[in-house]
Design an enzyme around this catalytic site. Structure first.
Site, PDB file in Angstrom:
ATOM      1  N   LYS A  55       0.887  -1.169   0.000  1.00 21.48           N
ATOM      2  CA  LYS A  55       0.000   0.000   0.000  1.00 21.48           C
ATOM      3  C   LYS A  55       0.922   1.216   0.000  1.00 21.48           C
ATOM      4  O   LYS A  55       1.642   1.482   0.975  1.00 21.48           O
ATOM      5  CB  LYS A  55      -0.904   0.003   1.224  1.00 21.48           C
ATOM      6  CG  LYS A  55      -1.809   1.214   1.293  1.00 21.48           C
ATOM      7  CD  LYS A  55      -2.913   1.022   2.312  1.00 21.48           C
ATOM      8  CE  LYS A  55      -3.848   2.215   2.307  1.00 21.48           C
ATOM      9  NZ  LYS A  55      -3.536   3.164   3.385  1.00 21.48           N
TER      10      LYS A  55
ATOM     11  N   ALA B 231      -9.613   6.111   3.892  1.00 24.00           N
ATOM     12  CA  ALA B 231      -9.443   7.290   4.750  1.00 24.00           C
ATOM     13  C   ALA B 231     -10.709   8.123   4.894  1.00 24.00           C
ATOM     14  O   ALA B 231     -11.402   8.404   3.930  1.00 24.00           O
ATOM     15  CB  ALA B 231      -8.325   8.202   4.252  1.00 24.00           C
TER      16      ALA B 231
END
Lengths: 365, 259
Positions: B101, B188
């Site tokens: 990631k 997020a």
């Protein structure tokens, strides 16, 4: 020759006088302009509310995690005369500067205790603690320690760049007090006497590529501790804005009596101290707040739940104090004498993860 | 948790859960492990800067990742492409997975992803054989570039990381979803389970949630809630919503007999 005022000194000089306004409005919308209101004695009856707000802000930004570090005192030799410091030049105390081998021995002891973030601390002695010496220390330690910071005298731009190249991640320079007159009264001689050189050092360190900057003031050194809290908050946010790649942490140690015979000018009560840290959290929500072992265990345990995000633990403020204690004067007596493992256990019990490692070793990248 | 008839394909893996989870900000490793299990997630991201291989088996974060979960190392803390690439290499050496990631966040205050450095790092990592899942701004053109660079997914943010503010980037996510040829993982900012459901209803292929679970009063229960909401949102998306109208319309029209 004194250094000219730097950019932040100019900002500070232009700051309007503190205005104490409506506390409800300040709590609803905390800001730097509202900080004097949050710090005012009139806000103390609502300390619980202030702390509750600060806790929510801390949790959202930093989560249930507290970073742990240890100071590694490498030398108490000093050429500066500061009225409050146990290392001050001319004091008849046992002096010691560790060899690089001894620094490594101290670091290994701390690594064995779990630490992966170390802060190398020294008095101001540019012969005994030279840039070459620090570079040698950093190069020796960086295979062992993922995150290395220094708290030493201030340096030239070139030296900060050299230290960064040698593996330095963070620099800590407390201004001690932002009040020029009081600064002059307490810093009598030596490199540190120059207020503006001191204050511009964080700017120069940031320019040189230091990733973490620590700033702070010694509460009780100046009679107006609220002014120093305000200056620290302004400084933190100013640095964050100007050097946007740099992480900023702040610390507000309460000054203690020292081997120099110094007594704090004003006592800052525990309630006022909590008020200061909670208010600081609200107006600088992205700044890490560091708390050392100067403060007693019960207060540290409480402040972790409100505002503190980074703690030292099991600290010795004597050069060699971890692996070979007893040979030199300590800078100040610690109040929280618990071991690192005990502090970590406290954090876990309080519902926080003790974070020993929060960095990658730059040298292997 | 998840629908085995509707797998999500990422980098050659078929995942049944469309909820990905993180490991930061938890009160402790034990509660983190319990929340990861309750989430039903198959993929868990871990910050390499928190991993301490010297403490492996002695309480390091990796010791608490449930066996069987797919580890997704992340480059959190990297400030430019160069650091991210080197950190990814370290991660692959340490964990053996080609998955990474990609996070490049030079501003420690907003932790906003750097679009330029992220793209640069993605190009280099793809060339080195990594399966790259880049955390990025909710920018349709940037997502096009990342896809063309060979990324396995795009991971646009729903709101500022850690903010729990929900799907603030909804309009951009809708465009990204409509155009993407790789899975879109909203990463997020999702604060409550309904935020995850909304992202999935909009057409995201998956969501990644960390802070909302970690700082909940009961992280285990919140993890379960996000799992349910993610699945509900996915089903809602597949079911296809009816048209949105300005005014009420009878379910049994008066003129129905005419047709």
């Amino acid at each position: 020759m004194s250094a000219p005022p730097g950019l932040f000194a100019q900002h500070l000089a232009q700051l309007p006088p503190p205005v104490v306004g409506d506390l409800d409005a300040a709590l609803a919308r905390p800001s730097l302009a509202a900080l004097p209101t949050l710090l005012d004695p009139a806000a103390l009856p609502r300390l619980e509310e202030l702390a509750t707000r600060a806790r929510a802000t801390t949790l959202q930004r930093f989560g249930r995690a507290v970073r742990l570090f240890a100071p590694l005192y490498v030398s108490n030799a000093c050429l500066s005369s500061c009225t409050y410091c146990g290392y001050s030049k001319g004091l008849d105390v046992a002096r010691r500067t560790l060899t690089v081998d001894e620094v490594e021995a101290e670091a290994r002891t701390l690594v064995d205790r779990g630490f992966r973030h170390l802060l190398l601390v020294a008095g101001e002695h540019r012969l005994e603690v030279s840039a070459d010496y620090l570079v040698a220390c950093l190069e020796r330690l960086r295979p062992l320690v993922p995150s290395l910071s220094v708290e030493t005298q201030t340096w030239s731009d070139d030296t900060y760049a050299r230290l960064v190249a040698a593996g330095l991640e963070g620099v800590v320079h407390y201004q001690e007090t932002y009040d020029r007159a009081r600064y002059a009264e307490t810093h009598l001689a030596g490199w540190k006497r120059d207020y503006d050189r001191r204050l511009t050092s964080t700017e120069r360190a940031a320019e040189a590529g230091v990733r973490r900057l620590g700033i702070g003031a010694l509460l009780g050194l100046s009679a107006d501790w609220r002014a120093d809290v305000r200056a620290v908050a302004e400084h933190a946010v100013w640095l964050q804005n100007r050097y946007w790649r740099t992480e900023v942490t702040v610390s507000l140690p309460r000054i203690k009596a020292s081997a120099s015979g110094f007594q704090p000018l004003v006592p800052v009560s525990d309630r006022e101290y909590v008020q200061a840290l909670a208010a600081l959290r609200l107006v600088a929500p992205e700044a890490g707040i560091v708390l050392s072992t100067r403060e007693p265990a019960a207060l540290r345990d409480g402040l972790v739940r409100i505002a503190v995000t980074t703690m030292s633990a099991g600290s010795s403020t004597e050069p060699g104090g971890y692996s070979d204690p007893g040979g030199a004067q300590e800078q100040f007596a610690v109040s929280d004498e618990r071991s690192p493992a005990e502090v970590a256990a406290m954090l876990e019990h309080a519902g926080y993860e003790p974070v020993w490692k929060d960095a990658f070793p730059l040298h292997v990248l | 948790m998840g629908d085995s008839t509707d797998p999500l394909h990422v980098a050659g893996r078929a995942l049944t859960s469309r909820l990905l989870v993180g490991t930061g900000k938890f009160a402790g490793h034990a509660v983190m492990r319990d929340a990861l299990l309750a989430s039903g997630a198959e993929v868990v991201t871990v910050a390499l800067r928190r991993v301490d291989l010297d403490r492996a088996g002695e309480g390091d974060v990796l010791d608490f990742v449930p066996p069987g979960m797919v580890l997704l190392p992340n480059t959190s803390g990297a400030v430019d492409a160069d650091e991210a690439v080197r950190l990814a290499r370290l991660g692959r050496a340490a964990t053996g997975t080609p998955l990474v990631k990609l996070e490049v966040t030079p501003d420690p205050r907003t932790l906003a992803p750097d679009p330029i450095e992220t793209l640069r790092a993605a190009e280099r990592l793809v060339a080195e054989g990594f399966d790259v899942l880049p955390y990025c701004s909710a920018d349709p053109v940037l997502c096009r570039h990342l896809e063309e660079a060979g990324c396995a997914t795009v991971m646009p943010l729903g709101a500022w990381i850690g903010s729990n503010r929900g799907l603030r980037t909804r309009d951009a996510i809708e465009v990204i979803v409509a155009q993407a040829g790789v899975p879109v993982v909203v990463d997020a900012g999702l604060g409550v389970p309904s935020d995850a459901a909304e992202a999935m209803e909009v057409g995201a292929d998956a969501v990644l949630v960390n802070t909302a679970i970690a700082v909940a009063a009961d992280p285990v229960r919140m993890a379960r809630a996000f799992a349910l909401a993610t699945e509900a949102g996915r089903l809602g998306h597949l079911a296809g919503r009816g048209a949105v109208r300005d005014r009420a319309e009878a379910s049994s029209p008066l003129t129905g007999f005419l047709s």
